[in-house]
Each structure stands twice: as C-alpha cells, then as structure tokens.
Scaffold this motif. Structure first.
Motif, mmCIF file in Angstrom:
data_model
loop_
_atom_site.group_PDB
_atom_site.id
_atom_site.type_symbol
_atom_site.label_atom_id
_atom_site.label_comp_id
_atom_site.label_asym_id
_atom_site.label_seq_id
_atom_site.Cartn_x
_atom_site.Cartn_y
_atom_site.Cartn_z
ATOM 1 N N TYR A 398 0.943 -1.366 0.016
ATOM 2 C CA TYR A 398 -0.059 -0.095 -0.166
ATOM 3 C C TYR A 398 0.917 1.068 -0.053
ATOM 4 O O TYR A 398 1.785 1.387 0.513
ATOM 5 N N SER A 399 0.462 2.258 -0.779
ATOM 6 C CA SER A 399 1.214 3.449 -0.790
ATOM 7 C C SER A 399 0.083 4.833 -0.507
ATOM 8 O O SER A 399 -0.953 4.617 -1.174
ATOM 9 N N LEU A 400 0.814 5.477 0.157
ATOM 10 C CA LEU A 400 0.088 6.834 0.286
ATOM 11 C C LEU A 400 0.993 7.864 -0.280
ATOM 12 O O LEU A 400 2.168 8.139 0.391
ATOM 13 N N SER A 401 0.731 8.743 -1.291
ATOM 14 C CA SER A 401 1.570 9.709 -2.053
ATOM 15 C C SER A 401 0.967 10.979 -2.589
ATOM 16 O O SER A 401 -0.252 11.084 -2.601
ATOM 17 N N ASP A 402 1.669 11.851 -2.884
ATOM 18 C CA ASP A 402 1.309 13.071 -3.161
ATOM 19 C C ASP A 402 2.319 13.747 -4.377
ATOM 20 O O ASP A 402 3.544 13.556 -4.075
ATOM 21 N N SER A 403 1.894 13.800 -5.536
ATOM 22 C CA SER A 403 2.761 14.115 -6.732
ATOM 23 C C SER A 403 2.205 15.504 -7.361
ATOM 24 O O SER A 403 0.904 15.511 -7.716
ATOM 25 N N THR A 404 3.296 16.297 -7.463
ATOM 26 C CA THR A 404 3.060 17.736 -8.309
ATOM 27 C C THR A 404 3.686 17.937 -9.284
ATOM 28 O O THR A 404 4.888 17.232 -9.402
ATOM 29 N N SER A 437 0.187 10.654 -12.433
ATOM 30 C CA SER A 437 0.582 9.809 -11.264
ATOM 31 C C SER A 437 0.215 10.245 -10.014
ATOM 32 O O SER A 437 0.440 9.449 -9.179
ATOM 33 N N ASP A 438 -0.480 11.290 -9.862
ATOM 34 C CA ASP A 438 -0.815 11.751 -8.644
ATOM 35 C C ASP A 438 -2.068 10.833 -7.897
ATOM 36 O O ASP A 438 -3.279 11.524 -8.153
ATOM 37 N N SER A 439 -2.072 9.671 -7.715
ATOM 38 C CA SER A 439 -3.222 8.966 -7.008
ATOM 39 C C SER A 439 -2.688 8.695 -5.481
ATOM 40 O O SER A 439 -1.693 8.313 -5.390
ATOM 41 N N ARG A 440 -3.572 9.180 -4.807
ATOM 42 C CA ARG A 440 -3.356 9.345 -3.162
ATOM 43 C C ARG A 440 -3.226 8.040 -2.887
ATOM 44 O O ARG A 440 -2.051 7.771 -1.946
ATOM 45 N N HIS A 441 -3.968 7.183 -3.237
ATOM 46 C CA HIS A 441 -3.658 5.642 -2.476
ATOM 47 C C HIS A 441 -3.868 4.528 -3.810
ATOM 48 O O HIS A 441 -4.182 4.635 -4.737
ATOM 49 N N ARG A 442 -2.787 3.609 -3.311
ATOM 50 C CA ARG A 442 -2.501 2.392 -4.210
ATOM 51 C C ARG A 442 -2.343 1.113 -3.483
ATOM 52 O O ARG A 442 -1.544 1.529 -2.254
ATOM 53 N N ALA A 443 -2.961 0.180 -3.966
ATOM 54 C CA ALA A 443 -2.806 -1.043 -3.242
ATOM 55 C C ALA A 443 -2.845 -2.265 -4.300
ATOM 56 O O ALA A 443 -3.306 -2.289 -5.267
ATOM 57 N N THR A 444 -1.991 -3.341 -3.727
ATOM 58 C CA THR A 444 -1.815 -4.511 -4.533
ATOM 59 C C THR A 444 -1.630 -5.644 -3.537
ATOM 60 O O THR A 444 -0.901 -5.644 -2.873
ATOM 61 N N ILE A 445 -2.456 -6.706 -3.970
ATOM 62 C CA ILE A 445 -2.283 -7.940 -3.007
ATOM 63 C C ILE A 445 -2.401 -9.037 -4.123
ATOM 64 O O ILE A 445 -3.129 -8.976 -4.997
ATOM 65 N N SER A 446 -1.299 -9.857 -3.704
ATOM 66 C CA SER A 446 -0.943 -11.100 -4.531
ATOM 67 C C SER A 446 -0.432 -12.069 -3.855
ATOM 68 O O SER A 446 -0.092 -12.180 -2.647
ATOM 69 N N ALA A 447 -1.004 -13.588 -4.272
ATOM 70 C CA ALA A 447 -0.615 -14.693 -3.399
ATOM 71 C C ALA A 447 -0.689 -15.848 -4.392
ATOM 72 O O ALA A 447 -1.002 -15.848 -5.472
ATOM 73 N N ILE A 448 -0.033 -16.978 -3.876
ATOM 74 C CA ILE A 448 -0.068 -18.292 -4.708
ATOM 75 C C ILE A 448 -0.523 -19.240 -3.410
ATOM 76 O O ILE A 448 0.086 -19.317 -2.513
ATOM 77 N N PHE A 449 -1.322 -19.919 -3.687
ATOM 78 C CA PHE A 449 -2.058 -21.276 -3.116
ATOM 79 C C PHE A 449 -1.672 -22.393 -3.696
ATOM 80 O O PHE A 449 -2.159 -22.670 -4.863
ATOM 81 N N ARG A 464 -6.289 1.805 -7.311
ATOM 82 C CA ARG A 464 -5.716 3.004 -7.318
ATOM 83 C C ARG A 464 -6.954 4.017 -7.336
ATOM 84 O O ARG A 464 -7.997 3.921 -7.876
ATOM 85 N N SER A 465 -6.666 5.001 -6.572
ATOM 86 C CA SER A 465 -7.654 6.109 -6.160
ATOM 87 C C SER A 465 -7.509 6.791 -7.427
ATOM 88 O O SER A 465 -6.647 6.836 -8.351
ATOM 89 N N ALA A 466 -8.334 7.852 -7.573
ATOM 90 C CA ALA A 466 -8.726 8.586 -8.726
ATOM 91 C C ALA A 466 -7.589 9.247 -9.018
ATOM 92 O O ALA A 466 -6.965 10.067 -8.280
ATOM 93 N N LEU A 467 -7.126 9.613 -10.341
ATOM 94 C CA LEU A 467 -6.282 10.472 -10.927
ATOM 95 C C LEU A 467 -6.738 11.962 -11.471
ATOM 96 O O LEU A 467 -8.004 12.082 -11.509
ATOM 97 N N ALA A 515 -11.733 8.672 -11.680
ATOM 98 C CA ALA A 515 -12.557 7.924 -11.068
ATOM 99 C C ALA A 515 -11.311 6.523 -10.560
ATOM 100 O O ALA A 515 -10.321 6.717 -11.264
ATOM 101 N N SER A 516 -11.647 6.071 -9.863
ATOM 102 C CA SER A 516 -10.716 5.021 -9.067
ATOM 103 C C SER A 516 -10.623 3.710 -10.011
ATOM 104 O O SER A 516 -11.289 3.569 -11.069
ATOM 105 N N LEU A 517 -9.721 2.892 -9.788
ATOM 106 C CA LEU A 517 -9.651 1.660 -10.672
ATOM 107 C C LEU A 517 -9.381 0.538 -9.776
ATOM 108 O O LEU A 517 -8.776 0.647 -8.625
ATOM 109 N N ASN A 518 -10.128 -0.502 -9.789
ATOM 110 C CA ASN A 518 -10.258 -1.761 -9.141
ATOM 111 C C ASN A 518 -10.445 -2.760 -9.942
ATOM 112 O O ASN A 518 -11.482 -3.108 -10.883
ATOM 113 N N GLN A 519 -9.468 -3.659 -9.895
ATOM 114 C CA GLN A 519 -9.559 -4.991 -10.845
ATOM 115 C C GLN A 519 -8.924 -6.279 -9.892
ATOM 116 O O GLN A 519 -7.993 -6.067 -9.413
#
Length: 605
Positions: A398-404, A437-449, A464-467, A515-519
């Motif tokens: 997870y990342s919290l960021s600010d880009s200008t 690139s200025d998305s406040r929140h980004r998250a990735t979860i991956s796994a292998i079972f 990814r939150s809204a750009l 808009a955010s992206l969710n997949q």
C-alpha cells in the motif's frame, strides 16, 4: 554491430568493454492520398495529415567499466566500480510533411457532400538534423564497514552536447536575441536567457550516498537510507526538435486557408463543397501563400533535467517466512523541459509583451522551449512479503503519496496553451497534481496457493484512487486570449450520468478528479508429467474477474481539457452535459474494459 570484451584480472578484477554501432531508419507512409476530411461526429477520412514522416539515425558508442572486489578479514571490504561512456550521434535526421495528399476539408455537418467551414493546404517539408554527443563517467564504492553496516558512495558526471543549436536563420529567434541583448525583455519571465550566447549545460555532477544497517546483527531489522542526484538526457521532442526545424530557415506549414463558421461560399453564393474547384475561393485565402515558420523557438541555454531523490526504509522480520517493509521516498525534479505560452496578454494589458517585435506567423502561438519545469513526489509505502510456507505465498503493498508538477496539465509535449498567467508563468497555480501519477492511494495484493493434486491458484488484486483531471471553465476569464482558465470550484466524477461532485475550491491546474480503478485477476494452473524430464503446465487466466467498469478519458475534449461551460450561438453560456463524463474505460487496446479469459499450455523440458 556490437562487440564486447570481458577481461578477468587476478580473479577479483573485471574489465568490460563495449563497442556498438547502430543504424536506424524509419518511414511512416500515408494511409491514403485522398483529401483529408473531418466531420463533426469525429470521423476522419483520407490521408493522415501528419504524413509521411521519416527518422534516420547513426549512433556510435564506446563504453568501459572496471570492477574490483576487495575482500578483507571477515568478509569486509570494498566493491569498487568505475567507468566511462561515450555516445556519438552524428545523424538524427527527421522529416515530416503535413498533408501532402492535398487540401484538407472540415465539414459543417456529417454529410460528405455538405458545406464546409474550413479548407486549408499545408506546404513544405520540415526537416532537421540534430547531432548530439553524450559523455559520462562515474565512480562508486559499496563499502562494508562492519558486518552490520554497508555504505554506498558514488559520484557521476554527464555532459550532453547538441542542445545549444544555431538558430541564426530563424527570424523569430534573432528578434528575441537582439531584444534581450538590448534589455527590451527585462522583467519578462521565461526570456531571461535571450541575448546570451548559446551554451551547453556543463555542471551535471551527481553525488550519491546510501547506507544499510543491521540493527541487531541477526538480519531481523534492517535500516536503509540514501540520497542521489540523477540527470536525464533531455527529450529532444519537447525542447529543440521543432526549433531545429525552424533553424534551417526554410519554413513549412499552412499556405492556403479559407474559413467561415457559417459555411464557405462560391462566388455565386452557393456553398463550396469538396467537389468544387479550389480556384473558386482563391481570393479568400487568408494564409498568404508563402512557406511559414512554425511557432517554436528554443532558449539558447537549454539545461538537462534532473531529480534529487531521498529515501529511508525499515524492514522487519515478523517470522521465519514473513517480512514487513516501510519506506518513505521524496523526489524533486528540476530543469524539466517544456514549451509554455509566454506571449499571452498579461492581466490588464491590451497588447501582448512581444507585440512590437514582429513575431511571425502568429505571436500568440509562439512556443518558447525553456528548462523551467518542476515536479515533486512524496510517498510512504507499507509492504508485507511472505515466501512460500505451509502452501501459501503472498505479498501486500500500500502507498500513500502526493505528486505535483508545473507541466502536469500538458496534453503532450507539444501543448503550449498551459499557462494561467503569462506575467507570472511559473507561480503556484501551475504547480498542481501530476496528471498521470498523482493517485493518493494505491494497493496491490497477490498470493499463490498450492492446492492438493498439483493445482496452484494465484489471485492478484490492484486498486488505484482517482487520478487528476485538468478542468477548464470554457470561457476566457482573464482576457489573455486563451480559453484555458481554471474554474473557481473543483469537481470530481460522481458516477456515469450523474452531475460532477463539487469538491471545493480550484486552487491550481488539474484540480478535478476522475475515477478509481479496481481489478482482480485470477490464474489457475496444474502441471502434468508426460515423460522423463518433460512437464506440461496447463494455465487458465481471467482478467477483471468481477467485470468491474473503470471509467477514464473524461470528456468532452481529448487530453483531459474538460470545458465546464458551453458557449451558445447568442454568446451566453450553459452547462456542458459531457463535462467529467467518461469517454472510455480502462481495459484492453481498442476495447471497453470487460472480463477476459484465456487458456494456455507451457512445455518444460
């Protein structure tokens, strides 16, 4: 042609030499020689107006790197590395023709035989050679001071030449250089270097320092920190490419143009159509017929862009298989090349700053390539990594960021209508959220079972939150002659068909939000042994498992230049129904986003 030579000296030293010669030639042909026609519904037919284009390149490279692994008692010591690199590019030759298929026609309606609002013809063949040389040298030392502390020390130097081009055949540059030398440009921000002799950027020293420290000596807690300055090779397309074309003094562009918003007419009063001879409207030509210069001039002292990057991080072992990572990164970019619109009218002024210089062909369009762009990024990231244990492997981040960025509302590097106030073109209103690139929140979860009977299931979810979206009012609020003014209020996408949501004051460029992206993607595989040392792996994958729609490309105009208001025929304004509504959806090329599945097989032997 590539030649490498590796030389091992005494077991702890290695010298690597590389020679390369590259010859590249590219030709983009026209897709048709029929006249180019544009219709209100977005359909275009005929020749691509920016063809044909060619690129030719010759490049020579000589590089040498020397490494020395110096190991002392207890494994302590130095890993030294030094090297030089020289790239000579004597030929980077480009040509582009504009509409050599003939006249271009813009239709008033969607009827191929209907009336026209614009007829124009492009002439000339723009071309330029942009030779460059790149020289770099560096020294770095990874010094293991103790068995718990490692220091990283380095210094690099880069020199790139070929950006201080000779523009003495460009009358616009000559006028600016003479005016600058005479003091006529004093106080005009962005023109400070005009009047000075052209000069390459030669002070590109880049120190780097870093450390890694094992807090307890058992590898369970590691601290990392570092600083570095990093130069880039300036992207020629955003600074000197078109200025180099003008530097030839030949000219290329519009040689015939007739326009009428109500419809172009023949001498007898009837509407002019594509099938009519152009000689009918020759007397209405507004272009003058001669080959014009394009609008680009480069500062005589283009600099190479660079960034200062700081980072600090901590890794902590939670158990034998799991690690927690926490990292903070700060990066600041400087001397970024861009081409702002610097000759717009200043607030309260009736004329443009360069009105008396005789800039051609149109002073309002002049694009001045300068190295004044800035950017900033601050990011905090949290991650958990677990290697395969008890049939489960996973990572979460997870990342919290600010880009200008001050250049962040440009549609591309050719966009010059991106300044809110030409009297103060680099003020805080230009330093807005970075559009890509200025998305406040980004998250990735991956796994292998690892499941019974040899099956493996591997999901990966990303969010990814809204750009940012650059929203403009749709009318010229500051009377500078450019319709790009930001509104008083900022808006965000609030669902398909819903009115955009008011999210507060608009204080800078790119103040809107999309808009955010969710997949979620899923992969299932199973391996089968089919013989001695041969295995077949069957794979099934589904992308966007839940068929989520992720809006993007917000309308009504391309490149996120969204107009909140429409100007009516009577001069009044009304809300634009397409404002901040999605024009496309994130997904596969030329397809709206959708659930996509595929199966495959891999043979391992």
């Amino acid at each position: 042609i590539n030649v490498n030579h590796n030389w091992v000296l005494g077991g702890s030293k290695l010298n690597e030499f590389i020679f390369q010669y590259a010859d590249f030639s590219n030709f983009i042909s026209a897709n048709s020689m029929d006249p180019y026609q544009i219709f209100p519904n977005g359909v275009t037919i005929g020749q691509n107006p920016n063809t044909p284009q060619t690129t030719q390149q010759h490049k020579w490279q000589f590089r040498n790197d020397f490494s020395w692994h110096m190991v002392g008692g207890g494994g302590l010591g130095h890993d030294l590395k030094t090297g030089v690199n020289f790239i000579n590019e004597p030929r980077l030759f480009i040509t582009f023709n504009v509409g050599t298929g003939g006249y271009a026609y813009t239709h008033l309606d969607n009827n191929v035989d209907g009336p026209l609002s614009l007829v124009n013809l492009q002439g000339g063949s723009a071309e330029a050679n942009i030779p460059t040389k790149q020289f770099s040298m560096y020294f770095q030392d990874d010094w293991r001071v103790t068995d718990r502390l490692t220091l990283n020390l380095g210094l690099r130097y880069d020199l790139n030449t070929g950006f201080a081009i000779d523009q003495s055949l460009n009358p616009n540059y000559v006028m600016l250089a003479e005016a600058g030398a005479a003091g006529q440009l004093s106080g005009l921000v962005g023109f400070e270097d005009f009047g000075l002799e052209p000069k390459e950027d030669r002070d590109n020293f880049q120190p780097r320092v870093g450390m890694a420290y094992d807090l307890k000596g058992d590898g369970s807690d590691l601290i990392r920190a570092g600083y570095g300055r990093y130069y880039d090779f300036g992207y020629t397309n955003s600074n000197i490419l078109f200025a180099a074309v003008n530097a030839t003094g030949v000219g290329a562009g519009t040689v015939f143009e007739v326009s009428n918003a109500g419809g172009i007419r023949n001498p007898d009063g009837s509407f002019f159509r594509v099938s009519d001879p152009v000689s009918n409207i020759e007397s209405q030509n507004e272009a003058g017929g001669s080959l014009p210069l394009n609008r680009h001039v480069a500062s005589p002292r283009i600099k190479q862009p660079y960034s200062d990057q700081y980072s600090v991080g901590w890794s902590h072992k939670l158990d034998a298989a799991t690690v927690l990572d926490v990292d903070y990164v700060h990066a600041r970019g400087s001397d970024i090349g861009w081409r702002p619109r610097l000759n717009a009218r200043h607030p309260g002024e009736a004329t443009r700053p360069l009105a008396e210089l005789g800039i051609v062909p149109s002073p309002e369009d002049i694009a001045v390539a300068v190295s004044r762009g800035e950017s900033r990024h601050d990011g905090l990231s949290l991650g958990v990594r677990r290697r395969m244990s008890q049939n489960v492997q996973f990572s979460a981040w997870y990342s919290l960021s600010d880009s200008t960025s001050t250049t962040g509302n440009s549609g591309d590097e050719l966009d010059i209508t991106n300044i809110q106030n030409a009297a103060d073109p680099f003020n805080e209103v230009q330093n807005g959220p970075a559009r890509r690139s200025d998305s406040r929140h980004r998250a990735t979860i991956s796994a292998i079972f690892a499941l019974p009977h040899g099956f493996q299931v591997s999901p990966i979810w990303r969010y990814r939150s809204a750009l940012p979206v650059n929203i403009v009012e749709g009318v010229d609020l500051n009377n500078d002659g450019v319709n790009n003014d930001i509104p008083l209020r900022a808006y965000a996408f609030d669902g398909v068909g819903n009115a955009p949501k008011d999210i507060g004051p608009c204080e800078s460029i790119n103040c809107g939000r999309g808009a955010s992206l969710n997949q979620l993607n899923l992969r299932v595989s199973k391996a089968f042994a089919v013989g001695a040392g041969i295995r077949v792996e069957a794979i099934a994958e589904v992308f966007n498992l839940f068929n989520v729609r992720n809006p993007s490309g917000f309308g009504p105009a391309a490149n996120f230049q969204d107009k909140r208001l429409l100007i009516n025929d009577d001069g009044t304004t009304s809300p634009n129904p397409d404002f901040l509504q999605p024009a496309t959806y994130a997904g596969d090329f030329q397809e709206p986003e959708q659930r996509v599945g595929q199966i495959g097989f891999r043979i391992v032997f």
